[in-house]
Design an enzyme around this catalytic site. Structure first.
Site, PDB file in Angstrom:
ATOM      1  CG  ASP A  93      -5.631 -73.195  -9.752  1.00  0.00           C
ATOM      2  OD1 ASP A  93      -5.678 -72.764  -8.580  1.00  0.00           O
ATOM      3  OD2 ASP A  93      -6.420 -72.830 -10.636  1.00  0.00           O
ATOM      4  CG  HIS A 128      -7.595 -69.538  -8.602  1.00  0.00           C
ATOM      5  ND1 HIS A 128      -7.717 -70.592  -9.478  1.00  0.00           N
ATOM      6  CD2 HIS A 128      -8.799 -68.927  -8.570  1.00  0.00           C
ATOM      7  CE1 HIS A 128      -8.949 -70.619  -9.953  1.00  0.00           C
ATOM      8  NE2 HIS A 128      -9.633 -69.613  -9.409  1.00  0.00           N
TER       9      HIS A 128
END
Length: 119
Positions: free
Chosen positions: A59, A40
């Protein structure tokens, strides 16, 4: 870390702090040329500097450093696991959670200069 404890400078030699004008994000040094962090954070990086593992909202991201770092008293990579942690065990490695092992082959492939697909 909010609410964390202060540590000795040599206690976590694999932790990396990225500054981009100000503090940007924390990372983990996994060898002399690569750091592991959360995907992210990718929207803030120049695109040629990172690899995002999987388009399915995984992620995890690897960033190749501009030049290799040298190990020292204060700098050393984290050893990646050779087997998955057992259920209920405490990993005790910042930024290295049980799920990272699921991507170990991908991480090793990218570091070796190859490509790999999502598990």
């Amino acid at each position: 870390v909010i609410g964390g404890d202060e540590c000795n400078i040599n206690e976590h030699p694999f932790l990396v702090a990225l500054y981009y004008s100000t503090f940007f994000c924390g990372m983990t040094l996994i060898n002399q040329e690569w750091v592991l962090t959360a995907a992210h954070e990718s929207e803030k990086f120049p695109k040629e500097k990172y690899f995002i593992f999987c388009p399915n909202n995984k992620d995890i991201m690897l960033i190749r450093l501009d030049k290799p770092v040298s190990n020292s008293e204060h700098i050393a990579p984290l050893s990646l696991p050779s087997s998955p942690p057992s259920v209920g065990s405490v990993c005790r490695k910042p930024a290295l959670y049980t799920k990272v092992f699921d991507y170990l082959l991908w991480i090793q492939s990218i570091i070796a200069g190859n490509t790999a697909t999502c598990p």
